[in-house]
Design a protein around this motif. Structure first.
Motif, short mmCIF file in Angstrom:
data_model
loop_
_atom_site.label_atom_id
_atom_site.label_comp_id
_atom_site.label_asym_id
_atom_site.label_seq_id
_atom_site.Cartn_x
_atom_site.Cartn_y
_atom_site.Cartn_z
N GLY A 13 52.26 22.11 16.34
CA GLY A 13 53.34 21.35 15.72
C GLY A 13 53.21 19.87 16.04
N PRO A 14 54.19 19.05 15.62
CA PRO A 14 54.05 17.60 15.76
C PRO A 14 54.28 17.06 17.18
N GLY A 15 54.79 17.87 18.08
CA GLY A 15 54.95 17.36 19.46
C GLY A 15 56.12 17.96 20.20
N LYS A 89 45.63 22.95 18.63
CA LYS A 89 45.48 21.70 17.89
C LYS A 89 46.85 21.19 17.46
N SER A 90 46.98 19.88 17.29
CA SER A 90 48.28 19.34 16.90
C SER A 90 48.60 19.75 15.47
N GLY A 91 49.88 19.81 15.16
CA GLY A 91 50.32 20.13 13.80
C GLY A 91 49.87 21.52 13.38
N ASP A 92 49.29 21.60 12.20
CA ASP A 92 48.71 22.87 11.73
C ASP A 92 47.20 22.79 11.95
N PRO A 93 46.60 23.88 12.46
CA PRO A 93 45.18 23.78 12.82
C PRO A 93 44.23 23.62 11.63
N THR A 94 44.74 23.89 10.41
CA THR A 94 43.83 23.78 9.26
C THR A 94 43.98 22.45 8.51
N VAL A 95 44.84 21.55 9.03
CA VAL A 95 45.01 20.25 8.38
C VAL A 95 44.26 19.21 9.19
N PHE A 96 43.15 18.77 8.67
CA PHE A 96 42.25 17.81 9.35
C PHE A 96 41.87 18.31 10.76
N VAL A 119 53.47 23.70 12.46
CA VAL A 119 54.23 22.78 11.61
C VAL A 119 53.44 21.47 11.53
N SER A 120 52.97 21.14 10.36
CA SER A 120 52.13 19.95 10.23
C SER A 120 52.96 18.67 10.25
N SER A 121 52.41 17.65 10.89
CA SER A 121 53.08 16.34 10.88
C SER A 121 53.19 15.81 9.45
N ALA A 122 52.32 16.28 8.57
CA ALA A 122 52.30 15.78 7.19
C ALA A 122 53.62 16.05 6.48
N LEU A 169 47.48 10.68 6.68
CA LEU A 169 47.33 10.87 8.14
C LEU A 169 46.13 10.04 8.60
N MET A 170 46.15 9.61 9.84
CA MET A 170 45.05 8.83 10.42
C MET A 170 44.83 7.52 9.66
N GLY A 171 45.92 6.94 9.13
CA GLY A 171 45.76 5.78 8.26
C GLY A 171 46.20 4.46 8.86
N ARG A 198 55.03 8.65 15.98
CA ARG A 198 55.38 9.61 17.04
C ARG A 198 56.50 10.57 16.62
N ALA A 199 56.36 11.15 15.44
CA ALA A 199 57.40 12.04 14.93
C ALA A 199 57.71 13.16 15.92
N SER A 200 58.95 13.38 16.17
CA SER A 200 59.51 14.44 17.04
C SER A 200 59.28 14.19 18.52
N MET A 201 58.65 13.06 18.85
CA MET A 201 58.38 12.77 20.27
C MET A 201 59.26 11.61 20.74
N GLU A 202 59.15 11.35 22.02
CA GLU A 202 59.88 10.21 22.57
C GLU A 202 59.43 8.94 21.86
N PRO A 224 50.02 7.51 17.02
CA PRO A 224 49.89 8.28 15.79
C PRO A 224 51.08 8.04 14.86
N ALA A 225 50.78 7.94 13.58
CA ALA A 225 51.85 7.76 12.60
C ALA A 225 51.45 8.42 11.28
N VAL A 226 52.49 8.86 10.60
CA VAL A 226 52.30 9.41 9.25
C VAL A 226 52.76 8.33 8.29
C1 LIG Z 1 43.43 14.65 13.24
S1 LIG Z 1 44.95 14.54 12.40
C2 LIG Z 1 45.62 16.10 12.82
C3 LIG Z 1 46.76 16.50 11.93
C4 LIG Z 1 47.45 17.78 12.38
N1 LIG Z 1 46.54 18.90 12.26
C5 LIG Z 1 48.72 18.07 11.61
O1 LIG Z 1 48.77 19.04 10.85
O2 LIG Z 1 49.70 17.33 11.83
C6 LIG Z 1 45.83 13.41 13.45
C7 LIG Z 1 46.85 12.59 12.66
O3 LIG Z 1 48.01 13.34 12.40
C8 LIG Z 1 49.15 12.50 12.39
N2 LIG Z 1 50.08 12.96 13.44
C9 LIG Z 1 49.96 14.06 14.19
N3 LIG Z 1 51.05 14.24 14.98
C10 LIG Z 1 51.87 13.20 14.70
C11 LIG Z 1 53.17 12.83 15.16
N4 LIG Z 1 53.84 13.53 16.06
N5 LIG Z 1 53.72 11.71 14.64
C12 LIG Z 1 53.09 10.99 13.71
N6 LIG Z 1 51.86 11.29 13.24
C13 LIG Z 1 51.27 12.40 13.71
C14 LIG Z 1 48.65 11.09 12.64
O4 LIG Z 1 48.43 10.49 11.38
C15 LIG Z 1 47.34 11.36 13.36
O5 LIG Z 1 46.47 10.27 13.24
#
Ligand SMILES: C[S@@+](CC[C@H](N)C(=O)[O-])C[C@H]1O[C@@H](n2cnc3c(N)ncnc32)[C@H](O)[C@@H]1O
Length: 249
Positions: A13-15, A89-96, A119-122, A169-171, A198-202, A224-226
């Motif tokens: 998930g996002p954090g 892996k962060s977010g969803d493991p199949t997204v990047f 839960v993907s950050s996307a 993402l990663m932009g 830093r969605a969902s984080m401090e 990190p930012a979306v």
């Molecule tokens: C390698 S990709 C992995 C994405 C991940 N698998 C997902 O589904 O969220 C890393 C990018 O995800 C985004 N990201 C992941 N977690 C984030 C968060 N908590 N807040 C903002 N952006 C996040 C950022 O754009 C970061 O550069």
């Protein structure tokens, strides 16, 4: 005889640990080894079995291929002695983040692999801060794009310019180039954009601007930012931690 090892490819998930799925928590609690990525916070690692070996598998800038080879090596070595290995892996493991490559590699090496979606950050970054990904009469399509240099220099921006909501993402690093490319492809300078840091984080932060300002280098933001680009940004209902911080640029 040692049972066949199982590798779980898990989305963290996002954090926020509360955004872990129940299944992710269950496999973390039974893990003998956890190989985790850079964006997985300590609070989530703390939920793993106290007996689990924790291995950092984050990519080093410019050494992604080397680190990926090390991770593959590591998992194969762990599989010789552990029965339950979690690749977290962060977010969803199949997204990047090369989740698909890892799934292919591990199954090709005879390992039993199960994917635990996360839960993907996307999508989560928008939902948490009150930005709808789609909105009746405003946005009926969305796409998620990798914002790293290699992708943005080769991507068909004209095709993407027709999509209502673009999530990048990663932009962060290439934000000016992304905005210039979209404007060249016909999107107006006035098109609203937002970064969710830093969605969902401090210190979650919401930064709203326009494509034109982004192209002009006027948006200060940190990874990190979306990045979300589209009229849905105007439909935001400010909620969440970022709304309290009340940031604008
Ligand atoms: C390698 S990709 C992995 C994405 C991940 N698998 C997902 O589904 O969220 C890393 C990018 O995800 C985004 N990201 C992941 N977690 C984030 C968060 N908590 N807040 C903002 N952006 C996040 C950022 O754009 C970061 O550069």
């Amino acid at each position: 005889m040692k049972p066949k090892p199982k590798v779980y490819l898990v989305g963290a998930g996002p954090g926020d640990p509360d955004l872990l799925t129940r299944k992710a928590l269950k496999v973390l609690e039974s893990a003998e080894a956890v190989i985790y990525d850079r964006l997985v916070p300590a609070e989530i690692l703390a939920l793993a079995s106290p007996a689990a070996m924790l291995v950092y598998g984050g990519k080093r800038q410019g050494e992604q291929d080397l680190v990926q080879a090390e991770i593959f090596d590591h998992i194969l070595r762990l599989a010789a002695s552990c029965n339950v290995i979690v690749r977290l892996k962060s977010g969803d493991p199949t997204v990047f983040g090369r989740g698909g490559e890892e799934l292919r590699f591990l199954t090709e090496h005879g390992l039993d692999v199960e994917v635990v979606p996360g839960v993907s950050s996307a999508t989560a970054a928008l939902a948490l801060t009150g930005v709808p990904l789609t909105y009746r009469g405003v946005a009926a399509s969305f796409a998620v794009v990798a914002g790293h240099r290699q992708n943005i220099l080769t991507i068909d921006w004209a095709a993407h310019a027709g999509i209502d909501t673009l999530v990048v993402l990663m932009g962060v690093e290439n934000r000016e180039l992304i905005a210039e490319s979209l404007m060249r492809a016909g999107r107006p300078a006035s098109l609203p954009v937002a970064f969710i840091e830093r969605a969902s984080m401090e210190r979650e932060r919401f930064v709203e601007s326009t494509l034109g300002e982004m192209a002009a280098g006027m948006v200060e933001v940190e990874a990190p930012a979306v990045l979300v680009i589209g009229e849905v940004v105007r439909k935001r209902v400010p909620i969440g931690a970022a709304a309290e911080a009340g940031a604008r640029k």
